[in-house]
Write an enzyme that holds these catalytic residues in place. Structure first.
Site, PDB file in Angstrom:
ATOM      1  N   GLY A 340       0.825  -1.199   0.000  1.00  0.00           N
ATOM      2  CA  GLY A 340       0.000   0.000   0.000  1.00  0.00           C
ATOM      3  C   GLY A 340       0.857   1.246   0.000  1.00  0.00           C
ATOM      4  N   CYS A 490      -4.829  25.052  18.308  1.00  0.00           N
ATOM      5  CA  CYS A 490      -4.487  25.593  19.632  1.00  0.00           C
ATOM      6  C   CYS A 490      -3.929  24.441  20.450  1.00  0.00           C
ATOM      7  CB  CYS A 490      -5.725  26.145  20.305  1.00  0.00           C
ATOM      8  SG  CYS A 490      -6.682  27.173  19.239  1.00  0.00           S
TER       9      CYS A 490
END
Ligand code: PLP
Length: 632
Positions: A340, A490
């Site tokens: 993959g 944040c």
């Protein structure tokens, strides 16, 4: 090029062109010079307003390169074809793409299309994955495998058997022993003869981060005892011929071909034993694990690199299987792999903008307001005097010592209320001056980037994996700044401060202007696998905009064949069960209540409501001035 090691991790797809920009070679080594795609031209096309012929999309941006994907798939296929030829192997290679690496519809459809002539198939590990794999494979080769891995309930198994009824070449791989009873029961009920595989838990252990899957204590697969019980039970119910595939997966990023050959050899022994026990074996599925050289060092000693290329990988697999099968006089099986990472990593580039940078620390004596000294008393004053005499004597170590001591004591005094803000700031400036003069200042600056690490680079945050990151232009100019990248969230973990060269800062150019259209673009490369599905919605930053860029022989070297803006604020709110339509109505109602009936007031309410509509419609990332004013 050597600064960012682009020739190491980027070859043959990425390089630097004569304009100093990153150029994509979409067909790898077969790319002709006029076919190269300048990434800055793509940026221009994508970011320019629609009225000027651009696409008006917001950043961050994923650029998908289907030609690169095709080249990777073909390179993998050709590596196995050539290993099979050179080793005189008596069967063929037939890969599958594990859709979990990136389930994006267009990637999976491309792989099915590009892989159709090679009988390339898909691997699924959950119910939505099998649904997407089934529907995509309807357009592929009938011989392509649909490998059904992962934990399964009755519904999953029914789906896999229905796929068989659709004449898809489906293999149900037993991940746990208990799945066998369900497979027998449901297949008998549906009257479908299943093709069964089993995942073996090998003893071979991969020691790196991704090796937790492997070894006797690994999470997945059947032990030797369980394999034997499965074979016996299948024999008892007259279904031993259904057992046709042996699968194993020793973990992603297999570091060396030695370890690979060890694992494949062990699995081949299990395969031959199953043949001896009378199973209808015909496929060995070596799982994923074909690695990516993220740091360009081609070294087996880090999770960030591997010590082999596609060709060596294929040779190691083919050799290990044929060696064991020849010893046991067992017919060579079809070799399947579930690569993959190796297939999709290169084909996607994440582009994002630096919006501002912390100020350079170049303090001069003029920048220190020395009048603060008058207010100093006692030990603090003594520290200051000691610092000054050490500076006059040129004793740097003492300077550093007294500066630290002075700062520590001043902070204490500030906390007690005995020192003012101006005095503390003056001490900070003095200490910066000392650090600079003595060479201990790290001078690493913070570049704020219009990106969420949690959404777009989750493996950096989650497992500390580094990806190649570099400016995609100005590469003909020497970068003069060392910086870390701080994202919009944040969250103090939302930063990138480890890079492929092992350094804790990246060489960057000075920003010419600040703001969300600073015009300084960075690219993160090799992130096409895992990052998109793993990425979360921290602070409700959604995914980037996505464009599909193909090489074109028209007036430009590329064509944008698909452009999709990233999720809007409304979309990400919806993902957390909010209802943007009701939210908008509530805000509108409130605005109308607050407004009056005068013409001016009515206009003011209309402007407010229009602003809300745009905010729901726009992406959560910092917007350029143009896109904030775009109406729905
Ligand atoms: N197959 C299985 C069973 C896996 O668990 C994985 C991923 O860990 C893969 C294939 C894909 O591995 P990779 O991306 O390393 O090729």
């Amino acid at each position: 090029e050597s600064l960012y090691k682009i020739n190491g991790w980027g070859a043959p797809y990425f390089g630097i062109n004569s304009s100093g920009n990153v150029a994509v070679r979409p067909h790898g080594i077969d790319t002709l010079p006029h076919q190269e795609i300048d990434l800055m031209k793509v940026v221009k096309k994508v970011s320019e307003e629609k009225s000027k012929g651009g696409l008006g999309l917001q950043f961050p941006l994923i650029v998908r390169l289907p030609d690169v994907l095709k080249n990777r798939l073909e390179s993998l296929q050709f590596a196995f074809d050539s290993a099979i030829r050179s080793q005189g192997y008596d069967s063929h290679y037939q890969g599958v793409y594990p859709v979990k690496c990136n389930q994006d519809r267009f990637i999976v459809e491309d792989i099915v299309e590009f892989g159709s002539k090679y009988r390339f198939g898909l691997e699924a590990g959950s119910k939505p994955e099998i649904l997407l794999a089934m529907s995509c494979l309807c357009k592929g080769s009938d011989e392509a495998f649909l490998v059904c891995n992962g934990y399964k309930d009755a519904e999953y198994i029914s789906l896999a058997l229905q796929a068989k009824q659709l004449r898809l070449n489906t293999v149900i791989v037993l991940e746990q022993e208990e799945e066998l009873d369900l497979v027998i029961e449901i297949s008998q009920k549906m009257g479908v003869r299943p093709v069964i595989g089993l995942r073996a838990k090998l003893r071979t252990k991969h020691a790196g981060h991704f090796g937790a899957t492997s070894g006797e204590k690994g999470k997945f697969g059947l032990t030797t005892i369980q394999i034997l019980r499965v074979a016996k039970k299948l024999k008892l119910v007259g279904m031993l011929d259904c057992l046709q595939l042996l699968h194993f997966h020793i973990g992603s990023q297999i570091p060396s071909t030695e370890l690979l050959a060890d694992g494949v050899g062990e699995a081949a022994q299990v395969y031959c034993e199953l043949v001896r026990l009378g199973a209808g074996m015909r496929v060995i599925d070596v799982g994923g694990g074909l690695g990516i050289d993220y740091d360009g060092s081609r070294s087996p000693d880090s999770d960030n690199s591997i010590g082999y290329g596609l060709e060596e990988y294929a040779v190691a697999v083919v050799q290990a299987v044929s060696y064991v099968c020849d010893q046991k006089f067992v017919k060579h099986p079809i070799i399947c792999s579930e690569s993959g990472r190796a297939l999709v990593s290169h084909h996607s580039v994440l582009i994002f903008e630096a919006v501002s940078a912390s100020a350079a620390k170049n303090p001069t004596a003029d920048s220190v307001p020395f009048d603060f000294v008058e207010g100093l008393t006692g030990e603090v004053k003594a520290d200051y005097m000691n610092l000054t005499s050490a500076a006059i004597r040129g004793e740097y170590q003492d300077c550093i010592h007294y500066a630290d001591q002075l700062k520590g004591r001043c902070v204490e005094q500030f906390k007690e209320g005995a020192l003012g803000l101006e005095q503390l700031a003056a001490v900070d400036s003095l200490c910066e001056l000392v650090a600079n003069a003595t060479g201990v200042s790290d001078n690493v600056r913070t570049y704020h980037v219009n990106l969420s690490v949690f959404t777009s680079v989750p493996d950096f945050w989650g497992i500390g994996q580094s990806f190649p990151i570099l400016p995609i232009h100005k590469l003909d100019q020497k970068p003069g700044v060392k910086g870390i990248l701080s994202d919009l969230t944040c969250d103090s973990d939302g930063k990138i401060d480890k890079f492929i060269n092992g350094e804790s800062s990246l060489q960057l150019h000075e920003l010419e202007s600040g703001g969300s259209n600073s015009g300084y673009y960075l690219g993160m490369f090799l992130g096409g696998a895992y990052q998109e599905a793993l990425g979360g919605l921290h602070n409700l930053f959604g995914g980037p905009s996505v464009v599909r860029v193909s090489q074109s022989d028209g007036p430009h070297s590329f064509a944008v064949t698909r452009a999709v803006p990233g999720p809007s604020c409304g979309d990400v709110l919806r993902a957390m069960q909010h209802e943007p339509e009701f939210m908008f109505e509530a805000l509108k109602h409130r605005a109308e209540e607050c407004g009056g009936h005068e013409e001016e007031e009515i206009a003011c309410v209309a402007a407010l409501v229009g602003g809300f509509a745009r905010s729901f419609h726009n992406m959560p990332y910092l917007a350029t001035t143009d896109s904030t004013t775009t109406t729905t």
